[in-house]
Design a protein around this motif. Structure first.
Motif: not given
Length: 405
Positions: A177-196
């Motif tokens: 599902v994530m691969k398909q989202a990225v193929s449609k233009g989404a920007s997805a990044l792991n090991y990225s923690k929301v601090k605030n």
């Protein structure tokens, strides 16, 4: 842009530079579903995950796109109907990661289900879930049930119900599902923690992110921020100072894995335990896995483990339904444990709490999706993105098409 860590530098640069329509916090199946739905409707969407994609609850399920038969016991008719229909859509969208699998539901004298209740229950289930004709329930005698699975307890056996579940690889489904989202233009990044969270005039307008691979911190801005962090939902709400009213109650589910040489199960079974719960035993790739437990969990959800009590519970369940299978703790080759993000209901045991999902919006306009199930991810995403489209249309005058997933 490719769905590849080789493009990480480019993805980070894009996150820093662009102002997005939507920022999704959480890279499990719910977040991935939202990213895909939003991207296919033309929204500029970013997604951040603090671990690897699907590292939390979305890789620790029973590996079933489950039709929700057990919810009939709780009279959650609407949920059975919705989950059943969603199961068919998930299969249609991803037949390469979803396989129909016949499940046997044995019933014994004095058990939760009898011949009549099983037959009626499965018939109602077929109707509510819109089960296709070739996969509708069948009823077996005790002899036929033992022919399908000779290891089932013979004492008091009255027969069995036979119905279809859908087997999946939950983590791979999330990645697809994530691969398909990225193929449609989404920007997805792991090991990225929301601090605030970042605010403008009291309204959430972005997030402060820490890249856990480099230690760099940077800001990402978006018109709408969605909290789809599963067991960590309340942690993000605490950042937003909006953890009030309804909250999560975490429940741990454990599965154990035993080699087929010790537990030679040939048929997937959904069976009663002594305490009235239902447990799966599923043969797969030379192993049999059994689960799940359902106990309240108050520790860090990042790495739940199996306790001695969990192990004992599942071994007792095996001995209860499969008395000829003399497995011990020494036969357990591995286990996995996950945490369900349930919406708290006073006075209810873990198995009694509804698996329904809810959307909450805080005073700062942070949108949170809580609860839910693997099977219902697409519908949850559709509901969230419908809400986002409505808000963006009102505020920006833009129009978006309906759901295309």
């Amino acid at each position: 842009m490719r769905f590849s860590n080789l493009d990480r530098t480019h993805i980070v640069a894009k996150l820093k530079k662009e102002a997005f329509d939507v920022m999704v916090i959480g890279g499990g199946i719910t977040g991935a579903g939202i990213a895909l739905d939003a991207a296919t409707r033309g929204m500029n969407i970013a997604l951040l995950e603090m671990q690897d994609f699907a590292a939390g609850t979305s890789s620790r399920s029973t590996k079933l796109v489950h039709g929700g038969l057990r919810y009939l016991k709780q009279f959650e008719v609407k949920m059975v109907a919705e989950v059943g229909k969603e199961r068919a859509i998930v299969y249609e969208n991803g037949p390469h990661v979803t396989t129909p699998m016949w499940m046997l539901l044995p019933f014994h004298k004095g058990g939760t289900f009898g011949s009549f209740t099983t037959s009626i229950g499965l018939r109602v289930y077929d109707f509510l879930a819109g089960v296709k004709k070739a996969e509708r329930r069948k009823m077996f005698s005790a002899t036929e049930t033992l022919t399908r699975e000779p290891l089932v307890k013979k004492d008091g056996l009255k027969g069995g119900g036979y119905y279809v579940e859908y087997r999946t690889d939950d983590a791979r489904l999330t990645i697809e599902v994530m691969k398909q989202a990225v193929s449609k233009g989404a920007s997805a990044l792991n090991y990225s923690k929301v601090k605030n969270l970042i605010y403008k005039n009291g309204v959430v307008a972005g997030v402060l992110v820490e890249d856990l691979l480099t230690g760099e911190e940077y800001e990402v801005y978006a018109k709408k921020v969605v909290n789809a962090t599963g067991p960590w939902v309340d942690g993000i709400r605490e950042m937003d100072d909006s953890k009030k009213g309804k909250t999560l109650k975490l429940s741990k589910g454990v599965h154990i894995v035993i080699d087929q040489s010790r537990f030679p199960l040939k048929q997937a079974i959904y069976f009663d335990t002594q305490d009235g719960r239902m447990v799966f035993a599923i043969p797969r790739d030379g192993k049999t896995y059994v689960g799940t437990t359902d106990t309240f969990y108050n520790d860090d959800p990042i790495n739940p483990g199996m306790t001695e009590e969990d192990r004992s519970y599942l071994l007792k369940a095996i001995h209860y339904m499969f008395p000829e299978v003399n497995v011990t703790e020494n036969d357990i080759e591995s286990s996995w444990a996950g945490v369900r993000p349930l919406i708290h209901e006073d006075g209810k045991a873990p198995s009694e709490i509804s698996r329904k999902d809810e959307i909450w919006e805080s005073d700062s306009k942070l949108i949170t999706i809580a609860g839910g199930k693997l099977t219902g991810y697409r519908k949850m995403a559709e509901t969230i993105v419908d809400l986002l489209a409505e808000k963006l249309t009102t505020e920006d005058g833009r129009s978006f098409p309906g759901c295309q997933t």
